[in-house]
Design a protein around this motif. Sequence first.
Motif, short mmCIF file in Angstrom:
data_model
loop_
_atom_site.label_atom_id
_atom_site.label_comp_id
_atom_site.label_asym_id
_atom_site.label_seq_id
_atom_site.Cartn_x
_atom_site.Cartn_y
_atom_site.Cartn_z
N LEU A 211 0.89 -10.94 2.24
CA LEU A 211 0.74 -9.52 2.52
C LEU A 211 -0.69 -9.06 2.29
N LEU A 212 -1.28 -9.47 1.16
CA LEU A 212 -2.65 -9.07 0.84
C LEU A 212 -3.67 -9.67 1.78
N SER A 213 -3.35 -10.81 2.35
CA SER A 213 -4.28 -11.45 3.29
C SER A 213 -4.46 -10.62 4.56
N LYS A 214 -3.49 -9.76 4.84
CA LYS A 214 -3.54 -8.91 6.04
C LYS A 214 -4.10 -7.52 5.74
N ALA A 215 -4.31 -7.22 4.46
CA ALA A 215 -4.68 -5.86 4.06
C ALA A 215 -6.16 -5.58 4.27
N ASP A 216 -6.44 -4.32 4.62
CA ASP A 216 -7.82 -3.82 4.67
C ASP A 216 -8.18 -3.10 3.37
N LEU A 217 -7.15 -2.56 2.70
CA LEU A 217 -7.38 -1.79 1.48
C LEU A 217 -6.21 -2.02 0.53
N PHE A 218 -6.54 -2.28 -0.74
CA PHE A 218 -5.53 -2.47 -1.77
C PHE A 218 -5.67 -1.32 -2.76
N ALA B 109 -11.12 -4.73 -0.01
CA ALA B 109 -11.50 -3.48 -0.68
C ALA B 109 -10.38 -3.06 -1.63
N VAL B 110 -10.73 -2.83 -2.89
CA VAL B 110 -9.76 -2.39 -3.90
C VAL B 110 -10.17 -1.01 -4.39
N SER B 111 -9.23 -0.07 -4.35
CA SER B 111 -9.51 1.29 -4.79
C SER B 111 -8.59 1.65 -5.96
N TYR B 112 -9.17 2.29 -6.98
CA TYR B 112 -8.45 2.62 -8.20
C TYR B 112 -8.04 4.09 -8.19
N ALA B 113 -6.73 4.34 -8.17
CA ALA B 113 -6.24 5.71 -8.13
C ALA B 113 -6.56 6.46 -9.42
#
Length: 300
Positions: free
Chosen positions: A88-95, A117-121
């Motif tokens: 699933l993560l291999s297909k992601a543009d943003l985590f 790209a990893v974004s912290y809420a």
Amino acid sequence: MKKHKYLFVFSMLFTITLICVIFTRVYVSREGYESEKQKIHVVTSFYPIYIAALNVAGDSPGIILENLSEPQTGCMHDYQLTPQDMILLSKADLFLVNGGGIESFLADIGQEYPSLAVSYASKDLGLQGGENAHVWMNTEYYAKMVQNIAEAFAEADPQYAQVYQRNADSYCHKIQELTDEIRKLRETAAGKPVVIFHEAYEYVAGQLGMNTVYCMDLDEERQVSAHEVARVMDEISDNRVSVVFAEELYGSDMGNTVEAETRAKVCYLDTLVRGDYEADSYFLAVQNNINILKQALEAP
């Protein structure tokens, strides 16, 4: 002769129709594939982040939103990534993650997918105790998390930035209704001592202005000793604690002991890490927590 002629014509028409159907399906499939390629694929780490992202995304055509863990997984402290997760993560543009140490597997993600790209809420939100990252339990912090997610969406998909911001503002306006109720309840609760059986409730107590005199962080692996039970009873007695915050899933045994041996009322509150995937689920769960708190804190 005529019979063979009709069979030949029928065969030709059938073949032409079949070819048309095949080419149509290929065209539609290709068009759908190209359309999917143009969307931003966002994966969230766990339940409260997914619900916030769901409300920010709304009905925007620019986002494909999926959640890494199952909605009943709970907190992510000891979560182990599965092969399906990695796919699933291999297909992601943003985590999209909570941050603050809750997603202990982030180092593995960074090594496996360094360009993801990893974004912290929880960005720019002060953690209670420096390490307690259950920030979504405070509705004011949660609203800031929603805005952080809107910023991440806008950066990843500028075309629909205004849509994401509008959705975030609308959702935060709704969350403000909960905040207003909590502020009103704070007038009664502020300064009162409280014992908690899960560190997530530090944010509830903090927003209410209550004084946490003791925290016993219970989970499925926690074994409570007789000494600890005695310590809890002493803290309740010495500080004249009238209310205890607990999670029913892991805290009911200790809660029963408290109510049997003291005059304190045990409030079983939702930690907001499990539920269905409906957009209103966080709102309804917090509203239920508020109703429980009102009964306990406003009682004579």
